[in-house]
Scaffold this motif. Structure first.
Motif, PDB file in Angstrom:
ATOM      1  N   GLN A   1       0.787  -1.156   0.076  1.00  0.00           N
ATOM      2  CA  GLN A   1      -0.036   0.146   0.025  1.00  0.00           C
ATOM      3  C   GLN A   1       0.930   1.231   0.028  1.00  0.00           C
ATOM      4  OE1 GLN A   1      -2.671   1.283  -0.718  1.00  0.00           O
ATOM      5  NE2 GLN A   1      -4.240  -0.040  -0.259  1.00  0.00           N
ATOM      6  N   VAL A   2       0.309   2.240  -0.080  1.00  0.00           N
ATOM      7  CA  VAL A   2       1.065   3.700  -0.140  1.00  0.00           C
ATOM      8  C   VAL A   2       0.367   4.538   1.084  1.00  0.00           C
ATOM      9  CG1 VAL A   2       1.085   5.679  -1.336  1.00  0.00           C
ATOM     10  CG2 VAL A   2       1.197   3.715  -2.799  1.00  0.00           C
ATOM     11  N   GLN A   3       1.279   5.049   1.434  1.00  0.00           N
ATOM     12  CA  GLN A   3       1.212   6.363   2.725  1.00  0.00           C
ATOM     13  C   GLN A   3       1.624   7.788   2.387  1.00  0.00           C
ATOM     14  OE1 GLN A   3       2.538   4.668   6.536  1.00  0.00           O
ATOM     15  NE2 GLN A   3       0.382   4.484   7.294  1.00  0.00           N
ATOM     16  N   LEU A   4       0.664   8.646   2.518  1.00  0.00           N
ATOM     17  CA  LEU A   4       1.335  10.014   2.222  1.00  0.00           C
ATOM     18  C   LEU A   4       0.983  10.686   3.501  1.00  0.00           C
ATOM     19  CD1 LEU A   4      -0.744  11.269  -0.974  1.00  0.00           C
ATOM     20  CD2 LEU A   4       1.571  10.333  -0.614  1.00  0.00           C
ATOM     21  N   VAL A   5       2.218  11.051   4.199  1.00  0.00           N
ATOM     22  CA  VAL A   5       2.269  11.640   5.446  1.00  0.00           C
ATOM     23  C   VAL A   5       2.866  13.207   5.307  1.00  0.00           C
ATOM     24  CG1 VAL A   5       3.424  11.672   7.688  1.00  0.00           C
ATOM     25  CG2 VAL A   5       3.048   9.524   6.450  1.00  0.00           C
ATOM     26  N   GLU A   6       2.028  14.064   5.851  1.00  0.00           N
ATOM     27  CA  GLU A   6       2.217  15.435   5.917  1.00  0.00           C
ATOM     28  C   GLU A   6       2.778  16.037   7.074  1.00  0.00           C
ATOM     29  OE1 GLU A   6      -2.136  15.475   3.585  1.00  0.00           O
ATOM     30  OE2 GLU A   6      -1.445  14.805   5.501  1.00  0.00           O
ATOM     31  N   SER A   7       3.426  17.045   6.921  1.00  0.00           N
ATOM     32  CA  SER A   7       4.031  17.708   8.140  1.00  0.00           C
ATOM     33  C   SER A   7       4.081  19.165   7.745  1.00  0.00           C
ATOM     34  CB  SER A   7       5.317  17.069   8.630  1.00  0.00           C
ATOM     35  OG  SER A   7       6.269  17.359   7.419  1.00  0.00           O
ATOM     36  N   SER A  21       5.151  19.736   3.775  1.00  0.00           N
ATOM     37  CA  SER A  21       5.688  18.886   3.263  1.00  0.00           C
ATOM     38  C   SER A  21       4.988  17.570   3.229  1.00  0.00           C
ATOM     39  CB  SER A  21       7.254  18.662   4.116  1.00  0.00           C
ATOM     40  OG  SER A  21       7.835  19.677   3.913  1.00  0.00           O
ATOM     41  N   CYS A  22       5.223  16.795   2.386  1.00  0.00           N
ATOM     42  CA  CYS A  22       4.268  15.379   2.249  1.00  0.00           C
ATOM     43  C   CYS A  22       5.349  14.589   1.661  1.00  0.00           C
ATOM     44  CB  CYS A  22       3.265  15.838   1.313  1.00  0.00           C
ATOM     45  SG  CYS A  22       2.315  14.184   0.932  1.00  0.00           S
ATOM     46  N   ALA A  23       5.495  13.270   2.293  1.00  0.00           N
ATOM     47  CA  ALA A  23       6.372  12.188   1.749  1.00  0.00           C
ATOM     48  C   ALA A  23       5.400  10.942   1.530  1.00  0.00           C
ATOM     49  CB  ALA A  23       7.347  11.919   2.804  1.00  0.00           C
ATOM     50  N   ALA A  24       5.641  10.366   0.278  1.00  0.00           N
ATOM     51  CA  ALA A  24       5.004   9.253  -0.118  1.00  0.00           C
ATOM     52  C   ALA A  24       5.843   8.083   0.166  1.00  0.00           C
ATOM     53  CB  ALA A  24       4.598   9.327  -1.700  1.00  0.00           C
ATOM     54  N   TYR A  94      -4.466  19.032   2.484  1.00  0.00           N
ATOM     55  CA  TYR A  94      -4.221  17.694   2.267  1.00  0.00           C
ATOM     56  C   TYR A  94      -3.348  17.693   1.011  1.00  0.00           C
ATOM     57  CZ  TYR A  94      -8.219  16.981   5.408  1.00  0.00           C
ATOM     58  OH  TYR A  94      -9.430  17.019   6.292  1.00  0.00           O
ATOM     59  N   CYS A  95      -2.285  16.654   1.368  1.00  0.00           N
ATOM     60  CA  CYS A  95      -1.554  16.263   0.116  1.00  0.00           C
ATOM     61  C   CYS A  95      -2.252  15.090  -0.530  1.00  0.00           C
ATOM     62  CB  CYS A  95      -0.109  15.499   0.656  1.00  0.00           C
ATOM     63  SG  CYS A  95       1.026  15.032  -0.509  1.00  0.00           S
ATOM     64  N   ASN A  96      -1.995  15.174  -2.052  1.00  0.00           N
ATOM     65  CA  ASN A  96      -2.686  14.451  -2.826  1.00  0.00           C
ATOM     66  C   ASN A  96      -1.502  13.835  -3.974  1.00  0.00           C
ATOM     67  OD1 ASN A  96      -3.727  14.547  -5.965  1.00  0.00           O
ATOM     68  ND2 ASN A  96      -5.510  13.785  -4.721  1.00  0.00           N
ATOM     69  N   ALA A  97      -1.704  12.458  -4.375  1.00  0.00           N
ATOM     70  CA  ALA A  97      -0.932  12.005  -5.287  1.00  0.00           C
ATOM     71  C   ALA A  97      -1.393  11.026  -6.078  1.00  0.00           C
ATOM     72  CB  ALA A  97       0.553  11.563  -4.735  1.00  0.00           C
ATOM     73  N   SER A 108      -3.737   5.146  -9.079  1.00  0.00           N
ATOM     74  CA  SER A 108      -4.673   5.496  -8.306  1.00  0.00           C
ATOM     75  C   SER A 108      -4.211   6.733  -7.451  1.00  0.00           C
ATOM     76  CB  SER A 108      -4.800   4.398  -7.257  1.00  0.00           C
ATOM     77  OG  SER A 108      -5.018   3.126  -7.726  1.00  0.00           O
ATOM     78  N   VAL A 109      -5.469   7.394  -7.009  1.00  0.00           N
ATOM     79  CA  VAL A 109      -5.133   8.791  -6.164  1.00  0.00           C
ATOM     80  C   VAL A 109      -5.107   8.237  -4.809  1.00  0.00           C
ATOM     81  CG1 VAL A 109      -6.152  10.862  -5.688  1.00  0.00           C
ATOM     82  CG2 VAL A 109      -6.293  10.048  -7.968  1.00  0.00           C
ATOM     83  N   TYR A 110      -4.002   8.801  -3.947  1.00  0.00           N
ATOM     84  CA  TYR A 110      -3.913   8.730  -2.601  1.00  0.00           C
ATOM     85  C   TYR A 110      -3.964  10.196  -1.872  1.00  0.00           C
ATOM     86  CZ  TYR A 110      -2.560   4.018  -3.763  1.00  0.00           C
ATOM     87  OH  TYR A 110      -2.389   2.669  -4.092  1.00  0.00           O
ATOM     88  N   TRP A 111      -4.433  10.126  -0.709  1.00  0.00           N
ATOM     89  CA  TRP A 111      -4.553  11.121   0.272  1.00  0.00           C
ATOM     90  C   TRP A 111      -3.825  11.114   1.353  1.00  0.00           C
ATOM     91  CZ3 TRP A 111      -6.971  15.687  -1.407  1.00  0.00           C
ATOM     92  CH2 TRP A 111      -7.667  15.665  -2.777  1.00  0.00           C
ATOM     93  N   GLY A 112      -3.522  12.366   1.982  1.00  0.00           N
ATOM     94  CA  GLY A 112      -2.760  12.499   3.073  1.00  0.00           C
ATOM     95  C   GLY A 112      -3.810  12.376   4.208  1.00  0.00           C
ATOM     96  N   GLN A 113      -3.551  12.692   5.628  1.00  0.00           N
ATOM     97  CA  GLN A 113      -4.355  12.675   6.501  1.00  0.00           C
ATOM     98  C   GLN A 113      -4.812  14.138   6.957  1.00  0.00           C
ATOM     99  OE1 GLN A 113      -1.235  12.309   6.999  1.00  0.00           O
ATOM    100  NE2 GLN A 113      -0.394  13.700   8.537  1.00  0.00           N
ATOM    101  N   GLY A 114      -4.098  15.121   6.195  1.00  0.00           N
ATOM    102  CA  GLY A 114      -4.518  16.424   6.652  1.00  0.00           C
ATOM    103  C   GLY A 114      -3.576  17.037   7.546  1.00  0.00           C
ATOM    104  N   THR A 115      -3.164  18.233   7.354  1.00  0.00           N
ATOM    105  CA  THR A 115      -2.708  19.329   8.419  1.00  0.00           C
ATOM    106  C   THR A 115      -3.276  20.232   8.377  1.00  0.00           C
ATOM    107  OG1 THR A 115      -0.443  19.862   9.102  1.00  0.00           O
ATOM    108  CG2 THR A 115      -0.593  20.051   6.932  1.00  0.00           C
ATOM    109  N   GLN A 116      -3.340  20.923   9.795  1.00  0.00           N
ATOM    110  CA  GLN A 116      -4.092  22.143   9.793  1.00  0.00           C
ATOM    111  C   GLN A 116      -3.227  23.379   9.829  1.00  0.00           C
ATOM    112  OE1 GLN A 116      -7.486  22.485  10.299  1.00  0.00           O
ATOM    113  NE2 GLN A 116      -7.207  24.913  10.418  1.00  0.00           N
ATOM    114  N   VAL A 117      -3.655  24.306   9.038  1.00  0.00           N
ATOM    115  CA  VAL A 117      -2.931  25.695   9.088  1.00  0.00           C
ATOM    116  C   VAL A 117      -3.914  26.746   9.522  1.00  0.00           C
ATOM    117  CG1 VAL A 117      -1.960  27.386   7.408  1.00  0.00           C
ATOM    118  CG2 VAL A 117      -1.543  25.020   7.039  1.00  0.00           C
ATOM    119  N   THR A 118      -3.491  27.482  10.406  1.00  0.00           N
ATOM    120  CA  THR A 118      -4.228  28.459  10.904  1.00  0.00           C
ATOM    121  C   THR A 118      -3.649  29.715  10.916  1.00  0.00           C
ATOM    122  OG1 THR A 118      -5.328  27.068  12.566  1.00  0.00           O
ATOM    123  CG2 THR A 118      -5.781  29.392  13.102  1.00  0.00           C
TER     124      THR A 118
END
Length: 121
Positions: A1-7, A21-24, A94-97, A108-118
């Motif tokens: 499987q694939v993971q997208l991790v945002e920071s 940043s987002c790493a696949a 959200y990161c998308n790839a 296929s399209v994958y999504w990260g879990q999301g990171t909040q920007v305020t």
């Protein structure tokens, strides 16, 4: 499987800067377009910026001239440099790839879990 991790999300004052940043990782044969989307509660997720594997970029009108998307194909990462931030940029990002797991499988399209920007005013 694939993971997208945002920071890189967080709280910043109006006019400030943040870099996301987002790493696949995982089962990756190739990555086509990578991008960033954002979503405010109760609203549809919207495109912020996208970059192809060849480095061609496209931005939402609301962020042109302030945000810069980039990627490192060797590291399977995508970044979003956000400058001159405004309160209206506040959202979950959200990161998308678009990723192909093997030569014989459609991408296929994958999504990260999301990171909040305020952005505070």
């Amino acid at each position: 499987q694939v993971q997208l991790v945002e920071s890189g999300g967080g709280l910043v004052q109006s006019g400030g800067s943040l870099t996301l940043s987002c790493a696949a990782s995982g089962s990756i044969f190739s990555i086509n377009a990578m991008g960033w989307y954002r979503q405010i509660p109760g609203k549809q997720r919207e495109l912020v910026a996208v970059i192809t594997s060849a480095g061609i970029t496209n931005y939402a009108d609301s962020v042109k001239g302030r945000f810069t998307i980039s990627r490192d194909n060797a590291k399977n990462t995508v970044s979003l440099q956000m400058n001159s931030l405004k309160p209206e940029d506040t959202a979950a990002y959200y990161c998308n790839a678009n990723i192909r797991n093997s030569p014989s499988i459609r991408s296929s399209v994958y999504w990260g879990q999301g990171t909040q920007v305020t952005v505070s005013s």
